[in-house]
Design a protein around this motif. Structure first.
Motif, short mmCIF file in Angstrom:
data_model
loop_
_atom_site.label_atom_id
_atom_site.label_comp_id
_atom_site.label_asym_id
_atom_site.label_seq_id
_atom_site.Cartn_x
_atom_site.Cartn_y
_atom_site.Cartn_z
N LEU A 1 -8.69 0.98 -2.04
CA LEU A 1 -8.94 2.13 -2.85
C LEU A 1 -8.51 3.66 -2.61
CD1 LEU A 1 -12.79 1.55 -3.38
CD2 LEU A 1 -10.94 0.70 -4.70
N SER A 2 -8.16 3.45 -1.10
CA SER A 2 -7.49 5.08 -0.50
C SER A 2 -6.24 5.19 -1.43
CB SER A 2 -7.35 4.56 0.85
OG SER A 2 -8.49 4.89 1.64
N ILE A 3 -5.35 3.98 -1.71
CA ILE A 3 -4.17 4.06 -2.30
C ILE A 3 -4.44 4.73 -3.56
CG2 ILE A 3 -2.31 2.84 -3.33
CD1 ILE A 3 -2.70 0.63 -1.18
N HIS A 4 -5.31 4.50 -4.34
CA HIS A 4 -5.66 4.95 -5.92
C HIS A 4 -6.36 6.21 -5.85
CE1 HIS A 4 -3.62 1.44 -6.92
NE2 HIS A 4 -4.19 0.76 -6.12
N LEU A 5 -6.88 6.57 -4.62
CA LEU A 5 -7.66 8.01 -4.71
C LEU A 5 -6.61 9.02 -4.01
CD1 LEU A 5 -10.99 6.69 -3.07
CD2 LEU A 5 -10.57 7.62 -5.37
N GLY A 6 -5.62 8.59 -3.60
CA GLY A 6 -4.72 9.72 -3.29
C GLY A 6 -4.98 10.04 -1.73
N GLU A 7 -5.67 9.17 -1.06
CA GLU A 7 -6.03 9.20 0.33
C GLU A 7 -4.88 8.72 1.36
OE1 GLU A 7 -10.76 8.78 -0.25
OE2 GLU A 7 -9.84 7.19 0.91
N SER A 8 -4.65 9.41 2.45
CA SER A 8 -3.82 8.92 3.17
C SER A 8 -4.40 7.52 4.13
CB SER A 8 -3.19 9.86 4.23
OG SER A 8 -4.20 10.51 5.22
N ILE A 9 -3.55 6.73 4.69
CA ILE A 9 -3.90 5.54 5.51
C ILE A 9 -3.42 5.65 6.82
CG2 ILE A 9 -3.83 2.99 5.54
CD1 ILE A 9 -3.83 3.15 2.60
N SER A 10 -4.39 5.82 7.85
CA SER A 10 -3.75 5.82 9.16
C SER A 10 -4.35 4.79 9.89
CB SER A 10 -4.50 7.06 9.76
OG SER A 10 -4.33 7.19 11.34
N LEU A 11 -3.59 4.30 10.89
CA LEU A 11 -4.12 3.11 11.78
C LEU A 11 -4.39 3.65 13.12
CD1 LEU A 11 -1.36 0.16 10.94
CD2 LEU A 11 -3.60 0.89 9.84
N ASP A 12 -4.42 5.05 13.37
CA ASP A 12 -5.10 5.66 14.64
C ASP A 12 -6.41 4.95 14.76
OD1 ASP A 12 -4.70 7.89 16.50
OD2 ASP A 12 -6.68 8.25 15.61
N PRO A 13 -6.57 4.57 15.90
CA PRO A 13 -8.07 3.90 16.21
C PRO A 13 -9.15 4.95 15.73
CG PRO A 13 -6.57 3.34 18.02
CD PRO A 13 -5.95 4.31 17.30
#
Length: 265
Positions: A42-54
């Protein structure tokens, strides 16, 4: 992972802290994770950034009570298992689709050693409909699971995970770090060639099957029987995310222009 974060994570899973990370505890956590934390893009389609920082993963999945896809879900699950005493190795995998294999590291899975020792378990809470319980790494025969019959088959230097006779993905034996997945995570979230940018999905395991939202369809599988319902409008869609997944979203996730997509699709 600090004790207070472990407690919050386990509360998210609805499970008590195990006295020791043995096979029984690992199985319980593996199932609870898939039932309580959705596989979603959903983040992709909500315009949210995706972070792999713990810290960002803890904030999203534990505190904001969202889900994610493989790098996020398995990446954070590895931290929890390590905090509970397991040795966990992260492994990239190439995913099968239409009879071909994806590029390397298109998927992330885990090899987990419990306190009992012996061969590790393949743990994967980030592949959508997959095994309900961990799979024993060294067993060449079929492992029966509520999700199907699984086999691990040598494929040269790597290992194929096969479900009901169909190969799912090929695990690379070389372990990696979560930071190694940042480029492929970015591609998955931004490329017009990624199936994650082409449609909205949210799915979780249930006691008797699975429930998913794909686009505007609510899909239920109960005891192997699948039914689909088209949700009438945005209000019905938002209610389905809330009622079936516990997600309070700012708006309906819709496909937006992806960075790096010259067509603006």
């Amino acid at each position: 992972m600090r004790d207070e974060l472990v407690a919050a994570y386990l509360d998210r899973l609805g499970t008590p802290r195990p006295e020791r990370l043995d096979t029984a505890a690992l199985r319980a956590l593996h199932r609870a994770h898939q039932e309580r934390i959705p596989f979603e893009n959903l983040s992709i389609h909500l315009g949210e950034s995706i972070s792999l920082d713990p810290d960002d993963l803890v904030d999203k999945i534990v505190h904001r009570r969202r889900g994610g896809f493989c790098y996020e879900l398995n990446g954070l699950f590895a931290q929890l298992l390590r905090a509970l005493g397991a040795r966990v190795d992260l492994h990239g995998a190439r995913v099968y689709g239409a009879g071909t294999l994806s590029a390397p590291m298109a998927h992330l899975t885990l090899l987990v050693h419990t306190v009992e020792g012996g061969e590790p378990w393949v743990c994967d809470v980030g592949f959508g409909a997959h095994s309900t319980y961990p799979l024993r790494w060294a067993e060449p025969w079929v492992q029966e699971d509520p999700g199907g019959g699984f086999r691990l088959v040598n494929a040269g230097d790597d290992v194929d995970v096969v479900k009901d006779g169909e190969p799912q993905y090929r695990i690379e034996r070389r372990p990696l770090e979560l930071a190694d997945c940042v480029p492929t995570c970015w591609w998955t979230a931004t490329s017009p060639e990624s199936h994650f940018t082409q449609g909205v999905i949210c799915s979780r395991l249930t006691a008797d099957g699975r429930i998913s939202i794909s686009g505007d369809r609510l899909i239920r599988t109960v005891d192997g029987v699948k039914t689909e319902e088209t949700l009438a409008d945005d209000a019905a869609l938002m209610a389905a995310y809330r009622d079936h997944f516990g997600l309070e979203l700012p708006r309906v996730p819709v496909r937006t222009d992806m960075p790096g997509d010259p067509a603006g699709r």
